[in-house]
Write an enzyme that holds these catalytic residues in place. Structure first.
Site, short mmCIF file in Angstrom:
data_model
loop_
_atom_site.label_atom_id
_atom_site.label_comp_id
_atom_site.label_asym_id
_atom_site.label_seq_id
_atom_site.Cartn_x
_atom_site.Cartn_y
_atom_site.Cartn_z
N SER A 81 35.29 32.02 21.67
CA SER A 81 34.49 31.24 22.61
C SER A 81 34.75 29.75 22.48
O SER A 81 34.83 29.02 23.47
CB SER A 81 33.00 31.52 22.38
OG SER A 81 32.70 32.86 22.65
N ASP A 135 33.05 41.50 16.20
CA ASP A 135 34.42 41.01 16.12
C ASP A 135 35.28 41.88 15.21
O ASP A 135 36.45 41.59 14.96
CB ASP A 135 34.44 39.56 15.64
CG ASP A 135 33.87 38.64 16.70
OD1 ASP A 135 34.37 38.69 17.84
OD2 ASP A 135 32.91 37.92 16.43
N ARG A 177 20.58 32.64 18.79
CA ARG A 177 21.27 31.51 19.40
C ARG A 177 20.42 30.89 20.51
O ARG A 177 19.65 31.58 21.16
CB ARG A 177 22.62 31.95 19.98
CG ARG A 177 23.56 32.49 18.90
CD ARG A 177 24.96 32.70 19.42
NE ARG A 177 25.06 33.88 20.26
CZ ARG A 177 26.20 34.29 20.82
NH1 ARG A 177 27.30 33.61 20.63
NH2 ARG A 177 26.23 35.36 21.55
N ASP A 362 30.72 39.69 28.38
CA ASP A 362 30.90 39.31 26.98
C ASP A 362 29.85 39.97 26.11
O ASP A 362 30.15 40.72 25.18
CB ASP A 362 30.79 37.79 26.86
CG ASP A 362 31.09 37.29 25.45
OD1 ASP A 362 31.36 38.12 24.57
OD2 ASP A 362 31.02 36.08 25.24
#
Length: 460
Positions: A81, A135, A177, A362
């Site tokens: 990102s 990830d 976040r 995403d």
């Protein structure tokens, strides 16, 4: 000598006619790859993108989002990102270094950190882990926990109190976040600082294996747990006098917990107690706030140039995500609301440029939920399975297809074809809508050039 008509002057760059609005619509996580049975963006119903591609094929371009094209050292670098944020709207290629945040590189950093602490005479080293599953492959948490456990065991042989003290899934514990859900930070604070959590185990490996027995378990969303001794007492809560290092370079994932660790006057969550510690981040997570005040690595010269677009724009609108609902449960997220606000901004004639970011592909793609990803689109949607060197899907020991939730080359997004997780069979083409593309393209241009099939938002 050339002919009198020849000129070295470059032709003027095409300009937008007056009265038109430019819309930059980012389909976060959307990628394009050859059709195959695990390509979610080809399986999903995408009439808007299809109409744009077919309606003006001479204007259709596929930009590269990885490697040297976006300023990374080699074409083997996938980026992430941060790389995209720097590249969007930059107008040129910035040399960005390597933003690789793979678990292998983080493991290497942990090994150096542990070695450095022991060399400086530390007698007590406790690690609070957060499992990934985004990830890296989901269900790889056991393997990645074994690595620090092995390093810590070597330190214990030297007489150092070295052990994993707590853990949980990173999307559910500690690292929320955008200040969306402080409850995530609270769960992390309780486990890491107070030594309190709903699950208690005597080793991290036992914790991971036991929590993963739930068939619905996901590494990203594992509940918080603490490691306790034989008497049931937490082995490693953060206390007065400790030195604390958070080793994650992602500012958006870390600045909330950084506030809780650094600010004495803090009221976002009930911390119960605020230990007097020496705290450092892997780097400085907020340059304006100088947060944290101590960090291990200087920030790069180029921070997020666009940062999902600059909030200092003439008008900035953010649609907060729903609290307490995982993205695969609500795959449309806020796509409809974003599309409506973008439509209104374009038709108002007030703006020359409108920038829109749709994160459905995403965020949902990274959950590894096949059905939900087809409905929303991202992650690595154009190829959702792990493959062997010959390109064939890899199977686990039970014969099930291994789902890919992480970034991968060459596509660099997360949304293509995926099998149903229960059967392993491909999803039928056209069986599910894609919220990312259903809602974006009503914002792409002035009304007169909208594809007829896309001029209204779908009611469903």
């Amino acid at each position: 000598m050339g002919s009198p008509e020849f000129s070295w002057k470059l032709a003027d760059h095409p300009r937008l006619p007056k009265g038109k609005t430019v819309a930059v619509v980012v389909l976060d996580g959307w990628g394009e790859a050859n059709p195959h049975q695990y390509n979610c963006t080809r399986v999903a119903d995408t009439p808007t993108v299809d109409s744009l591609k077919k309606g003006a094929p001479e204007r259709w371009r596929l930009p590269r989002a990885h490697g040297t094209a976006v300023g990374l050292p080699t074409d083997d670098d996938t980026g992430n990102s941060e790389v995209g944020h720097n590249a969007l709207g930059a107008g040129r290629i910035y040399a960005q270094g390597n933003f690789n945040h793979s678990s292998s590189s983080m493991t290497s950093f942990l090994q150096l950190l542990l070695e450095g602490a022991s060399e400086h005479g530390a007698k007590r080293i406790h690690v609070h882990i957060l499992t990934d599953g985004r990830d890296v492959l989901d269900r790889s948490s056991v393997r990645f926990v074994e690595i620090p456990e092995n390093e810590l065991s070597k330190l214990r042989e030297k007489g150092i109190d070295a052990q994993i003290a707590s853990g949980g899934g990173w999307m559910y514990v500690t690292m929320d976040r955008y200040e969306n859900d402080w409850g995530v930070v609270k769960r992390g604070w309780d486990a890491q600082v107070l030594g309190e959590a709903p699950y208690k185990f005597q080793s991290a490996l036992e914790a991971i294996k036991k929590l993963r027995e739930d068939p619905k378990a996901n590494d990203q969303y594992l509940p918080p747990f603490v490691i306790v001794d034989e008497s049931g007492k937490a082995v490693g809560p953060i206390v007065d006098g400790d030195a604390v290092v958070t080793f994650n370079f992602r500012a958006d994932q870390m600045f909330m917990i950084a506030k809780a660790l650094e600010y004495e006057n803090f009221d976002k969550v009930d911390r119960v107690r605020f230990p007097k510690i020496r705290y450092a981040g892997m780097l400085q997570y907020d340059g304006e706030l100088k947060l944290p005040s101590h960090y291990l690595v200087s920030p790069p010269e180029i921070e997020k140039a666009s940062g999902y677009f600059d909030p200092s724009m003439e008008e900035y609108v953010e649609m907060p995500s729903d609290k307490g609902i995982s993205f695969n449960v609500q795959p449309k997220m806020k796509a409809l609301e974003i599309a409506e606000r973008a439509r209104d901004a374009i038709l108002s004639g007030k703006f020359h440029q409108v920038c829109i970011n749709l994160a459905n592909g995403d965020m949902v793609g990274h959950t590894g939920d096949i059905k939900a990803t087809v409905i929303s689109d991202h992650g690595n949607a154009e190829d959702m399975v792990k493959r062997d060197k010959s390109g064939q899907p890899l199977l686990d020991k039970d014969g099930n297809i291994q789902i890919l939730t992480s970034h991968a080359l060459p596509s660099g997004s997360n949304c293509d074809w995926r099998p149903w997780p229960c059967t392993g069979r491909p999803i039928q083409e056209g069986s599910a809508k894609c919220w990312a593309c259903q809602c974006c393209c009503c914002c792409c241009c002035d009304e007169s050039s909208w594809p007829r099939s896309s001029r209204r938002l779908r009611a469903d």
